[in-house]
Design a protein around this motif. Structure first.
Motif, PDB file in Angstrom:
ATOM      1  N   VAL A 133       0.701  -1.074  -0.094  1.00  0.00           N
ATOM      2  CA  VAL A 133       0.118   0.078  -0.112  1.00  0.00           C
ATOM      3  C   VAL A 133       0.906   1.270   0.126  1.00  0.00           C
ATOM      4  O   VAL A 133       0.588   2.335  -0.841  1.00  0.00           O
ATOM      5  N   SER A 134       1.786   1.283   0.790  1.00  0.00           N
ATOM      6  CA  SER A 134       2.770   2.373   0.765  1.00  0.00           C
ATOM      7  C   SER A 134       3.579   2.640  -0.545  1.00  0.00           C
ATOM      8  O   SER A 134       3.582   3.789  -0.897  1.00  0.00           O
ATOM      9  N   ALA A 177      10.179   6.332  -5.987  1.00  0.00           N
ATOM     10  CA  ALA A 177       9.173   6.448  -5.409  1.00  0.00           C
ATOM     11  C   ALA A 177       8.969   4.974  -4.709  1.00  0.00           C
ATOM     12  O   ALA A 177       8.359   4.901  -3.487  1.00  0.00           O
ATOM     13  N   VAL A 178       8.988   3.785  -5.535  1.00  0.00           N
ATOM     14  CA  VAL A 178       8.884   2.436  -4.887  1.00  0.00           C
ATOM     15  C   VAL A 178       9.931   2.604  -3.783  1.00  0.00           C
ATOM     16  O   VAL A 178       9.422   1.780  -2.627  1.00  0.00           O
ATOM     17  N   ILE A 179      11.107   3.086  -3.712  1.00  0.00           N
ATOM     18  CA  ILE A 179      12.060   2.760  -2.589  1.00  0.00           C
ATOM     19  C   ILE A 179      11.590   3.447  -1.397  1.00  0.00           C
ATOM     20  O   ILE A 179      11.700   3.137  -0.192  1.00  0.00           O
ATOM     21  N   THR A 180      11.059   4.904  -1.755  1.00  0.00           N
ATOM     22  CA  THR A 180      10.439   5.649  -0.510  1.00  0.00           C
ATOM     23  C   THR A 180       9.373   4.819   0.226  1.00  0.00           C
ATOM     24  O   THR A 180       9.154   4.838   1.345  1.00  0.00           O
ATOM     25  N   GLY A 181       8.680   4.326  -0.601  1.00  0.00           N
ATOM     26  CA  GLY A 181       7.253   3.672  -0.272  1.00  0.00           C
ATOM     27  C   GLY A 181       7.883   2.295   0.794  1.00  0.00           C
ATOM     28  O   GLY A 181       7.191   2.212   1.753  1.00  0.00           O
ATOM     29  N   ILE A 182       8.835   1.569   0.287  1.00  0.00           N
ATOM     30  CA  ILE A 182       9.007   0.492   1.218  1.00  0.00           C
ATOM     31  C   ILE A 182       9.950   1.045   2.581  1.00  0.00           C
ATOM     32  O   ILE A 182       9.698   0.521   3.451  1.00  0.00           O
ATOM     33  N   LEU A 183      10.885   2.175   2.221  1.00  0.00           N
ATOM     34  CA  LEU A 183      11.629   2.300   3.523  1.00  0.00           C
ATOM     35  C   LEU A 183      11.023   3.162   4.346  1.00  0.00           C
ATOM     36  O   LEU A 183      11.228   3.012   5.738  1.00  0.00           O
ATOM     37  N   LEU A 239       0.888   0.333  12.638  1.00  0.00           N
ATOM     38  CA  LEU A 239       0.595   1.554  11.884  1.00  0.00           C
ATOM     39  C   LEU A 239      -0.686   1.552  11.243  1.00  0.00           C
ATOM     40  O   LEU A 239      -0.632   0.640  10.155  1.00  0.00           O
ATOM     41  N   PRO A 240      -1.846   2.303  11.490  1.00  0.00           N
ATOM     42  CA  PRO A 240      -2.893   2.252  10.411  1.00  0.00           C
ATOM     43  C   PRO A 240      -2.522   2.425   9.028  1.00  0.00           C
ATOM     44  O   PRO A 240      -1.662   3.308   8.685  1.00  0.00           O
ATOM     45  N   TYR A 241      -3.300   1.960   8.112  1.00  0.00           N
ATOM     46  CA  TYR A 241      -2.906   2.369   6.508  1.00  0.00           C
ATOM     47  C   TYR A 241      -3.131   3.853   6.452  1.00  0.00           C
ATOM     48  O   TYR A 241      -2.311   4.373   5.705  1.00  0.00           O
ATOM     49  N   TRP A 242      -4.015   4.504   6.971  1.00  0.00           N
ATOM     50  CA  TRP A 242      -4.264   5.935   6.429  1.00  0.00           C
ATOM     51  C   TRP A 242      -3.218   6.637   7.056  1.00  0.00           C
ATOM     52  O   TRP A 242      -2.971   7.706   6.556  1.00  0.00           O
ATOM     53  N   THR A 243      -2.664   6.238   8.161  1.00  0.00           N
ATOM     54  CA  THR A 243      -1.475   7.022   8.562  1.00  0.00           C
ATOM     55  C   THR A 243      -0.299   6.841   7.801  1.00  0.00           C
ATOM     56  O   THR A 243       0.444   7.704   7.463  1.00  0.00           O
ATOM     57  N   ILE A 244       0.127   5.561   7.211  1.00  0.00           N
ATOM     58  CA  ILE A 244       1.061   5.212   6.114  1.00  0.00           C
ATOM     59  C   ILE A 244       1.028   6.247   4.979  1.00  0.00           C
ATOM     60  O   ILE A 244       1.817   6.771   4.530  1.00  0.00           O
ATOM     61  N   ILE A 245      -0.147   6.357   4.468  1.00  0.00           N
ATOM     62  CA  ILE A 245      -0.599   7.055   3.442  1.00  0.00           C
ATOM     63  C   ILE A 245      -0.318   8.600   3.592  1.00  0.00           C
ATOM     64  O   ILE A 245       0.134   9.342   2.594  1.00  0.00           O
ATOM     65  N   ILE A 246      -0.545   9.233   4.659  1.00  0.00           N
ATOM     66  CA  ILE A 246      -0.267  10.678   5.130  1.00  0.00           C
ATOM     67  C   ILE A 246       1.399  10.618   5.052  1.00  0.00           C
ATOM     68  O   ILE A 246       1.760  11.791   4.578  1.00  0.00           O
ATOM     69  N   GLY A 247       1.996   9.725   5.675  1.00  0.00           N
ATOM     70  CA  GLY A 247       3.503   9.972   5.518  1.00  0.00           C
ATOM     71  C   GLY A 247       3.925   9.598   4.167  1.00  0.00           C
ATOM     72  O   GLY A 247       4.844  10.448   3.845  1.00  0.00           O
ATOM     73  N   ASP A 248       3.433   8.968   3.342  1.00  0.00           N
ATOM     74  CA  ASP A 248       3.657   8.782   1.747  1.00  0.00           C
ATOM     75  C   ASP A 248       3.514  10.344   1.148  1.00  0.00           C
ATOM     76  O   ASP A 248       4.354  10.647   0.291  1.00  0.00           O
ATOM     77  N   PHE A 249       2.496  10.698   1.430  1.00  0.00           N
ATOM     78  CA  PHE A 249       2.194  12.007   0.927  1.00  0.00           C
ATOM     79  C   PHE A 249       3.252  13.491   1.310  1.00  0.00           C
ATOM     80  O   PHE A 249       3.698  13.936   0.367  1.00  0.00           O
ATOM     81  N   PHE A 250       3.749  13.162   2.571  1.00  0.00           N
ATOM     82  CA  PHE A 250       4.481  14.219   3.011  1.00  0.00           C
ATOM     83  C   PHE A 250       6.152  13.904   2.398  1.00  0.00           C
ATOM     84  O   PHE A 250       6.806  14.633   2.042  1.00  0.00           O
ATOM     85  N   ALA A 251       6.214  12.652   2.260  1.00  0.00           N
ATOM     86  CA  ALA A 251       7.638  12.229   1.679  1.00  0.00           C
ATOM     87  C   ALA A 251       7.667  12.525   0.198  1.00  0.00           C
ATOM     88  O   ALA A 251       8.705  13.335  -0.035  1.00  0.00           O
ATOM     89  N   ILE A 252       6.815  12.150  -0.604  1.00  0.00           N
ATOM     90  CA  ILE A 252       6.981  12.426  -2.071  1.00  0.00           C
ATOM     91  C   ILE A 252       6.667  13.918  -2.470  1.00  0.00           C
ATOM     92  O   ILE A 252       7.261  14.366  -3.110  1.00  0.00           O
ATOM     93  N   VAL A 253       5.489  14.512  -2.041  1.00  0.00           N
ATOM     94  CA  VAL A 253       4.950  15.707  -2.257  1.00  0.00           C
ATOM     95  C   VAL A 253       5.790  16.734  -1.717  1.00  0.00           C
ATOM     96  O   VAL A 253       6.513  17.797  -2.276  1.00  0.00           O
ATOM     97  N   VAL A 254       5.768  16.899  -0.323  1.00  0.00           N
ATOM     98  CA  VAL A 254       6.339  17.782   0.440  1.00  0.00           C
ATOM     99  C   VAL A 254       7.999  17.748   0.402  1.00  0.00           C
ATOM    100  O   VAL A 254       8.603  18.810   0.144  1.00  0.00           O
ATOM    101  N   THR A 255       8.505  16.842   0.693  1.00  0.00           N
ATOM    102  CA  THR A 255      10.074  16.599   0.747  1.00  0.00           C
ATOM    103  C   THR A 255      10.780  16.449  -0.699  1.00  0.00           C
ATOM    104  O   THR A 255      11.675  17.244  -0.806  1.00  0.00           O
ATOM    105  N   LYS A 256      10.016  15.773  -1.602  1.00  0.00           N
ATOM    106  CA  LYS A 256      10.741  15.584  -2.900  1.00  0.00           C
ATOM    107  C   LYS A 256      10.150  16.357  -3.886  1.00  0.00           C
ATOM    108  O   LYS A 256      10.963  17.041  -4.412  1.00  0.00           O
ATOM    109  N   GLN A 257       8.924  16.525  -4.258  1.00  0.00           N
ATOM    110  CA  GLN A 257       8.503  16.968  -5.477  1.00  0.00           C
ATOM    111  C   GLN A 257       8.450  18.565  -5.326  1.00  0.00           C
ATOM    112  O   GLN A 257       8.677  19.073  -6.465  1.00  0.00           O
TER     113      GLN A 257
END
Length: 346
Positions: A54-55, A81-87, A96-114
């Motif tokens: 899911v991540s 992006a695959v590496i980021t999701g795994i790590l 950790l709930p799925y919705w929390t993981i998805i929030i972390g994914d958003f911050f990692a990809i959009v805010v920190t990277k893109q």
């Protein structure tokens, strides 16, 4: 072809091509993470696999969606992006709930990277920054651990309330009071302990690290200097009368040291590129890790140490810049004097 029809094409450097690209490097990293994922599934259950999937899907979607909205070229094919999701899942508890993981994914990809321009322009490790954001926003969820074993397997979907919770070996009692945990060093080496999904087994992480070194994906300077610094400091300064060697080994095998040193600190984008800079960087990560573990309110300091040193990479590269080939000390001294004279004349 006659002499008159021949054309000479001159292109800018580099003129040497290589089959090794971003995608092939990232694929090697994915392969190297498989042993750690397998041991996590064995000790924590199918949730370790489904939450990783899911991540990964969320990270790929966010990267694709962001670049699609801004009408930029899609970069999901480079597998970063695959590496980021795994790590990101690897540095979070399996509960950790799925919705929390998805929030972390958003911050990692959009805010920190893109938002900083995409791969190659972000100055912080995306997965670790996502973890730091989740730790700040949901501290209870991020510090709820389960005991390993089939009896406590976390289902892929559904409630996790029946799982037996417990502290990780690298607990506050351990770091601040020097109380040795119940887990043996062999359990910590294999992975039969509580902790984040991808950090529990030093053995599997070392296997992945050896694969990356053999494939030429990473160099050993950062992991070795990082781990060696932690080893030296914890050996010299044990807590509460514990044996030097035993205390050192618990610090090396516990927490996210192996995961961070091998897979996080060696990130191409956020780590130095000079030989001396890599050593300074690894030593700095080790110093900060021990300092946070010993004196911080949170027992684990690897992620924050790496993030702090990420921001210093440019300075370390400047400090570790090698001398130009063929330039003698006399030539450098003369150049400095010339520069001073020109500056004073202007």
């Amino acid at each position: 072809m006659s002499e008159g029809t021949r054309k000479l094409g001159v292109a800018s450097s580099p003129h040497v091509s290589s089959p090794i690209g971003t995608r092939s490097l990232m694929l090697d990293v994915v392969i190297s993470l498989i042993p750690a994922l397998c041991i996590a599934i064995y000790f924590f259950g199918p949730a370790a696999l489904t939450k990783t999937a899911v991540s990964v899907a969320a990270c790929v979607f966010f990267e694709w969606g962001y670049r699609k909205i801004l009408k930029k070229t899609s970069t999901i094919g480079d597998l970063s992006a695959v590496i980021t999701g795994i790590l990101l899942v690897f540095v979070c508890p399996v509960t950790l709930p799925y919705w929390t993981i998805i929030i972390g994914d958003f911050f990692a990809i959009v805010v920190t990277k893109q938002l900083f321009g995409g791969l190659g322009k972000n100055f912080l490790n995306p997965a670790l920054s996502g973890r730091a954001f989740l730790m700040m926003s949901y501290p209870v969820l991020m510090t709820t651990w389960v005991k390993p074993g089939m009896a406590n397997w976390i289902p892929a979907f559904g409630s996790t309330v029946d799982a037996a919770t417990g502290a990780t070996p690298l607990s506050v009692d351990f770091m601040h009071s020097g109380i040795i945990p119940d887990a043996s060093l062999m359990d910590m080496f294999i992975g039969n302990i509580g902790g984040c999904v991808g950090e529990i087994s030093a053995l599997m992480l070392l296997i992945g690290g050896v694969y990356l070194v053999v494939r030429g994906v990473i160099r050993v300077r950062i992991p070795v200097s990082f781990i060696a610094t932690v080893a030296v400091l914890t050996f010299i300064f044990p807590k509460s009368g514990n044996g030097n060697f035993e205390w050192m080994m618990y610090n090396l095998l516990g927490g996210g040291l192996m995961l961070g040193a091998i897979f996080m600190a060696t990130d191409y984008v956020t780590s130095p590129v000079t030989a001396k800079g890599e050593i300074y960087y690894g030593v700095g990560c080790g110093l900060l890790t021990v300092f946070i573990r010993y004196f911080g309110g949170y027992p684990e300091g690897v992620s924050y140490a790496i993030l702090i040193m990420n921001a210093c990479s440019w300075l370390l590269d400047k400090a570790g810049k090698p001398n130009r080939f063929g330039v003698t000390p006399e030539m450098r001294k003369a150049a400095k004097e010339k520069a001073k004279k020109e500056a004073s004349a202007s």
